[in-house]
Write a protein that holds these residues in place. Structure first.
Motif, PDB file in Angstrom:
ATOM      1  N   VAL A  31       0.763  -1.308  -0.132  1.00 16.90           N
ATOM      2  CA  VAL A  31       0.245   0.076   0.279  1.00 16.90           C
ATOM      3  C   VAL A  31       1.004   1.480   0.026  1.00 16.90           C
ATOM      4  N   VAL A  32       0.542   2.155  -1.326  1.00 17.10           N
ATOM      5  CA  VAL A  32       1.890   2.752  -0.890  1.00 17.10           C
ATOM      6  C   VAL A  32       0.603   4.529  -0.308  1.00 17.10           C
ATOM      7  N   VAL A  33       1.230   5.245   0.172  1.00 17.15           N
ATOM      8  CA  VAL A  33       0.079   5.742   1.431  1.00 17.15           C
ATOM      9  C   VAL A  33       0.722   7.627   1.255  1.00 17.15           C
ATOM     10  N   VAL A  34       0.173   8.472   0.813  1.00 20.52           N
ATOM     11  CA  VAL A  34       0.927   9.178   0.694  1.00 20.52           C
ATOM     12  C   VAL A  34       0.653  10.005   1.904  1.00 20.52           C
ATOM     13  N   ARG A  35       1.009  10.698   2.254  1.00 19.86           N
ATOM     14  CA  ARG A  35       1.134  11.271   3.807  1.00 19.86           C
ATOM     15  C   ARG A  35       0.723  13.172   3.806  1.00 19.86           C
ATOM     16  N   ARG A  36       0.141  13.194   5.045  1.00 17.74           N
ATOM     17  CA  ARG A  36      -0.829  14.331   4.581  1.00 17.74           C
ATOM     18  C   ARG A  36       0.198  15.461   5.099  1.00 17.74           C
ATOM     19  N   PRO A  37       0.058  16.914   4.253  1.00 15.58           N
ATOM     20  CA  PRO A  37       0.537  17.843   4.189  1.00 15.58           C
ATOM     21  C   PRO A  37       0.135  18.577   6.194  1.00 15.58           C
ATOM     22  N   GLU A  38       1.420  19.522   6.591  1.00 19.77           N
ATOM     23  CA  GLU A  38       1.264  20.275   7.089  1.00 19.77           C
ATOM     24  C   GLU A  38       1.051  20.627   7.701  1.00 19.77           C
ATOM     25  N   PRO A  39      -0.654  21.096   8.779  1.00 16.78           N
ATOM     26  CA  PRO A  39      -1.096  21.574   8.926  1.00 16.78           C
ATOM     27  C   PRO A  39      -0.958  23.352   8.821  1.00 16.78           C
ATOM     28  N   PRO A  40      -1.488  24.418   8.647  1.00 15.76           N
ATOM     29  CA  PRO A  40      -1.135  25.848   9.577  1.00 15.76           C
ATOM     30  C   PRO A  40      -0.350  25.841  10.643  1.00 15.76           C
ATOM     31  N   ALA A  41       0.532  26.528  10.815  1.00 18.50           N
ATOM     32  CA  ALA A  41       0.919  26.771  12.228  1.00 18.50           C
ATOM     33  C   ALA A  41       0.212  27.620  13.395  1.00 18.50           C
ATOM     34  N   GLY A  42       0.648  27.103  14.594  1.00 15.80           N
ATOM     35  CA  GLY A  42      -0.685  27.856  15.412  1.00 15.80           C
ATOM     36  C   GLY A  42      -2.087  27.581  15.534  1.00 15.80           C
ATOM     37  N   VAL A  43      -2.512  26.892  14.333  1.00  9.92           N
ATOM     38  CA  VAL A  43      -4.111  26.336  14.503  1.00  9.92           C
ATOM     39  C   VAL A  43      -4.632  25.675  15.792  1.00  9.92           C
ATOM     40  N   PRO A  44      -5.276  26.379  16.693  1.00 10.64           N
ATOM     41  CA  PRO A  44      -5.564  24.639  17.659  1.00 10.64           C
ATOM     42  C   PRO A  44      -6.005  24.394  16.265  1.00 10.64           C
ATOM     43  N   THR A  45      -6.232  21.820  16.676  1.00  7.99           N
ATOM     44  CA  THR A  45      -7.045  20.859  16.712  1.00  7.99           C
ATOM     45  C   THR A  45      -7.881  20.610  17.454  1.00  7.99           C
ATOM     46  N   THR A  46      -9.233  19.799  16.881  1.00  8.38           N
ATOM     47  CA  THR A  46      -9.278  18.566  17.858  1.00  8.38           C
ATOM     48  C   THR A  46      -9.515  17.035  16.615  1.00  8.38           C
ATOM     49  N   PRO A  47      -9.607  15.933  17.549  1.00  8.18           N
ATOM     50  CA  PRO A  47      -9.962  15.252  16.361  1.00  8.18           C
ATOM     51  C   PRO A  47     -11.525  14.682  16.143  1.00  8.18           C
ATOM     52  N   ASP A  48     -12.843  15.363  16.609  1.00 10.75           N
ATOM     53  CA  ASP A  48     -13.612  14.770  16.666  1.00 10.75           C
ATOM     54  C   ASP A  48     -14.585  15.744  17.044  1.00 10.75           C
ATOM     55  N   VAL A  49     -16.304  15.398  16.559  1.00 15.35           N
ATOM     56  CA  VAL A  49     -17.323  16.447  16.907  1.00 15.35           C
ATOM     57  C   VAL A  49     -16.943  17.116  18.356  1.00 15.35           C
ATOM     58  N   ALA A  50     -17.075  15.841  18.664  1.00 12.31           N
ATOM     59  CA  ALA A  50     -17.124  16.087  20.556  1.00 12.31           C
ATOM     60  C   ALA A  50     -15.903  17.591  20.527  1.00 12.31           C
ATOM     61  N   GLY A  51     -14.884  17.281  20.210  1.00 13.27           N
ATOM     62  CA  GLY A  51     -13.848  18.095  20.675  1.00 13.27           C
ATOM     63  C   GLY A  51     -13.878  19.597  20.074  1.00 13.27           C
ATOM     64  N   ALA A  52     -14.438  19.752  19.087  1.00  7.98           N
ATOM     65  CA  ALA A  52     -15.502  21.025  18.064  1.00  7.98           C
ATOM     66  C   ALA A  52     -16.398  21.668  18.735  1.00  7.98           C
ATOM     67  N   LEU A  53     -17.673  20.855  19.198  1.00 10.84           N
ATOM     68  CA  LEU A  53     -18.748  21.500  19.874  1.00 10.84           C
ATOM     69  C   LEU A  53     -17.917  21.952  21.995  1.00 10.84           C
ATOM     70  N   ALA A  54     -16.945  21.300  22.437  1.00 11.59           N
ATOM     71  CA  ALA A  54     -16.278  22.277  23.340  1.00 11.59           C
ATOM     72  C   ALA A  54     -15.905  23.012  23.161  1.00 11.59           C
ATOM     73  N   TRP A  55     -15.193  23.068  22.412  1.00 14.83           N
ATOM     74  CA  TRP A  55     -14.766  24.440  22.028  1.00 14.83           C
ATOM     75  C   TRP A  55     -15.495  25.437  21.519  1.00 14.83           C
ATOM     76  N   LEU A  56     -16.354  25.182  20.705  1.00 13.45           N
ATOM     77  CA  LEU A  56     -17.270  26.416  20.559  1.00 13.45           C
ATOM     78  C   LEU A  56     -17.867  26.666  21.678  1.00 13.45           C
ATOM     79  N   THR A  57     -18.556  25.547  23.130  1.00 17.46           N
ATOM     80  CA  THR A  57     -19.293  26.475  23.485  1.00 17.46           C
ATOM     81  C   THR A  57     -18.304  27.237  25.250  1.00 17.46           C
ATOM     82  N   ALA A  58     -17.133  26.165  25.042  1.00 15.86           N
ATOM     83  CA  ALA A  58     -15.977  27.685  25.726  1.00 15.86           C
ATOM     84  C   ALA A  58     -15.932  29.510  25.452  1.00 15.86           C
ATOM     85  N   ARG A  59     -15.894  29.325  23.705  1.00 16.62           N
ATOM     86  CA  ARG A  59     -16.407  31.140  23.184  1.00 16.62           C
ATOM     87  C   ARG A  59     -17.770  31.189  23.819  1.00 16.62           C
TER      88      ARG A  59
END
Length: 244
Positions: free
Chosen positions: A216-244
């Motif tokens: 299996v040839v797997v193309v690696r992901r590009p690096e995300p923009p520096a300094g941008v917070p990330t979350t792996p799932d919808v629950a994390g995004a909802l928590a981030w929005l609630t905190a705002r």
């Protein structure tokens, strides 16, 4: 609260669905418009580009966006960079919603590469009947490989240039393990090419390839923009929005 979701992914649709039930939130999903018949999320939807970071920044101002969530595909590097620039310009909080990368397990024969061009360079030593699951864009990287046969799977039909020996399978995930086993066997596939998209919707092909001992040839992901917070799932995004 007006939330703009840069979507087009399962996670983007799930987040929009969760927010659309809250009367205190206005949710708008933006889709790139590259698929002829996209799955539309709940809430307001806009289709098409913004015109680069300046256009996106203007839209954020005009529509009084309070929070921006980048839930695009892990390989949508251009829009992610545009989102980071636009959010910084207008001081709108930005979160990247990124499903985790796939991780190889015992029995996998993965060959990580940095680009589609590197994937094409790796094929001559690995196999001749290729299951190409990188989408319909970027096929030009493989067009020069005249000694290989390609099964290209995409939602919409690809446009030239494509490899001379190409068969197109129009299909949309999620895919099942039994279905992926059948595709590999029926087309006598001896090498799989994929991007590290992550998530469960397209992961069964990796299991099917492992069972058959295929490289299996797997193309690696590009690096995300520096300094941008990330979350792996919808629950994390909802928590981030609630905190705002």
């Amino acid at each position: 609260m007006h939330v703009l979701i840069l979507g087009g992914t399962t996670e983007g649709r799930r987040l929009a669905e969760a927010l659309a039930t809250d009367p205190a939130v206005r949710v708008t999903s933006s889709l790139a418009g590259r698929v002829a018949e996209p799955r539309l999320p709940a809430g307001e939807v806009r289709i098409g580009g913004f015109g680069g970071p300046a256009g996106l920044a203007a839209w954020l101002r005009e529509q009084h966006v309070d929070a921006l969530i980048d839930a695009t595909h892990p390989f949508a590097g251009t829009i992610s960079r545009n989102a980071a620039e636009a959010a910084a310009e207008v001081h709108v909080p930005l979160l990247a919603l990124r499903r985790p990368s796939w991780v190889p397990v015992e029995g996998d024969r993965w060959h990580p590469v940095g680009s589609l061009a590197e994937a094409a360079d790796a094929l001559p030593g690995l196999g001749h009947r290729v299951f190409l699951t990188t989408g319909r864009q970027g096929l030009a990287a493989f067009a020069h490989l005249s000694d290989h046969w390609f099964l290209v799977r995409s939602v919409d039909a690809p446009e030239p240039p494509v490899p001379s020996a190409t068969s197109v399978l129009l299909d949309r995930g999620p895919f099942t393990l039994d279905g992926e086993r059948a595709v590999l066997r029926e087309h006598r596939i001896d090498v799989l090419v994929t991007k590290d998209s992550g998530g469960a919707a397209t992961a069964p092909k990796l299991t099917a390839a492992r069972e058959l001992g295929l490289p299996v040839v797997v193309v690696r992901r590009p690096e995300p923009p520096a300094g941008v917070p990330t979350t792996p799932d919808v629950a994390g995004a909802l928590a981030w929005l609630t905190a705002r």
